[in-house]
Each structure stands twice: as structure tokens, then as C-alpha cells.
Design a protein around this motif. Structure first.
Motif: not given
Length: 223
Positions: A170-191
Motif C-alpha cells: 500500500v502507498a504511504i501518503e505523507v502530510e508534514r506539519p509546518d514545524h521542524e521538530i523531527d524524531l531525531l531531535l526528539s530522540f536526542r532530547a530524550a537521551m
């Protein structure tokens, strides 16, 4: 980048393992046949809920895994192929414990709140994977938690916005929000990265429970 789609859907059965943090673990997931339809639903709370967001997938340690914010775990096939080169061994779809092995989606830099549409199913990016002892035992790679954390290819945990049926291809259609907080930054924060934590908290994009957890962690480190 290839057309974004689900390469495989993977489910795990709970089995007893010496490295498991719960009585069993379903981390060893197996790829389903291509034509298999799987029901995706909101599993409810982590404690007392249904565990996984995919019917037929088992969560052994429901204190730390599963629940609405970790309903579906997705990992990019491209990142698995990168790890194949690093580890010198093949990595099959599902081997990282992911429910969805994706192609053409950057799960490392997926933004918090990013919406994925998979046919009738709608998912929302919530949190990165924090590697644990069960993951390390399953992989049997020396210092796996340290290596995985340093690289930051965490994959994406998603909540279920709209339930339905899904199948591989199945195709994945991605809709991105207008902020810049991604999972990598969130991960670094959690660590423990204080600057990353400040950026994430200031943006106010985390689920309230995750925001409270990170804010409390920052406050305790500051004491």
C-alpha cells in the motif's frame, strides 16, 4: 527516493527469552504474505489496553511497550540496508521488531505529528524508539544500545488516527506539519541533550504525556 509504500507487514508472537523485560517478547516479528489483510486499531492505554495496534501482534512487556502512542512501529528498509553493511549480515523485514517495513519514507527525520495515510488507515508520528535491553538481546550485537543510539536511525512509533485494514504494497501518503521538530531531535532530547530538549519543549508539539515526561526529566537533571 522510491515511491513511499509499505514493503512488508510483520507480526510477532510472544515467546519466552532470557533477555526479555517482560514475561515474553514479541520482538522477533515475521513477514506476512503479501495478500494478507491486517486490522489496525487504537490499542488504548499502555497499561490495561490491547498492546499493539495491529491485531495478531503480541506485546510481552506492556509496562514499557505498546499503547496508543506506540501502536505501530515503522522502520525504513533503507536504514536496515545501511545496518546490513555495518554489521556484515542480512537483516530481514521485521528483524528490528517493526510492524511496518517501509520504502521511500525517511523515518529518522519524520516530524512529530506527521500524518501517514495508508489507504483507509491514518497514522500519526509520535515518538522515536528508545533502544532497550530486549532489543540488544534480540540483536546479539556487542554494545548494540550504544551503537543504535549514536547512529540515531530510530524508526517511528505511530498512533492510530483512523483504523482500518492494511496490506503490504500500500502507498504511504505523507502530510508534514509546518514545524521542524523531527524524531531525531526528539530522540536526542530524550537521551539527555539539553539544547534538543529545550527546542522540543518550546515547540509544544509533543503529546501532553510525552511533553510532561520530558519536562520532568529536564527539571530533575537541572536540580
Amino acid at each position: 527516493m522510491s515511491r513511499p509504500h509499505v514493503m512488508s507487514i510483520n507480526l510477532g508472537k510472544g515467546v519466552v527469552r532470557p533477555y526479555a523485560s517482560g514475561p515474553t517478547t514479541g520482538i522477533a516479528k515475521e513477514q506476512l504474505p503479501e495478500d494478507t489483510l491486517v486490522e489496525v486499531r487504537d490499542p488504548g492505554p499502555k497499561r490495561g489496553g490491547l498492546g499493539s495496534g495491529l491485531v495478531g501482534d503480541e506485546i510481552g512487556d506492556r509496562r514499557h511497550h505498546g499503547g496508543s502512542l506506540q501502536a505501530v512501529y515503522a522502520y525504513a528498509r533503507e536504514d536496515q540496508q545501511w545496518w546490513e553493511g555495518e554489521l556484515g549480515r542480512p537483516i530481514a523485514p521485521g528483524a528490528f521488531g517493526e510492524n511496518l517495513t517501509t520504502v521511500g519514507v525517511d523515518t529518522t527525520h519524520a516530524r512529530i505529528g506527521e500524518v501517514w495515510r495508508l489507504g483507509d488507515v491514518v497514522l500519526s508520528v509520535e515518538v522515536p524508539r528508545i533502544p532497550c535491553a530486549t532489543f540488544a538481546g534480540h540483536m546479539a550485537v556487542p554494545q548494540w544500545v550504544k551503537r543504535f543510539s549514536a547512529e540515531g536511525r530510530t524508526g517511528a512509533y505511530l498512533s492510530v488516527v483512523q483504523p482500518g485494514l492494511v496490506r503490504s504494497g500500500v502507498a504511504i501518503e505523507v502530510e508534514r506539519p509546518d514545524h521542524e521538530i523531527d524524531l531525531l531531535l526528539s530522540f536526542r532530547a530524550a537521551m539527555g541533550d539539553r539544547e534538543a530538549a529545550r527546542q522540543v519543549l518550546d515547540a509544544g508539539v509533543l503529546h501532553p504525556d510525552e511533553h510532561a515526561w520530558l519536562a520532568d526529566k529536564v527539571a530533575r537533571r537541572a536540580r
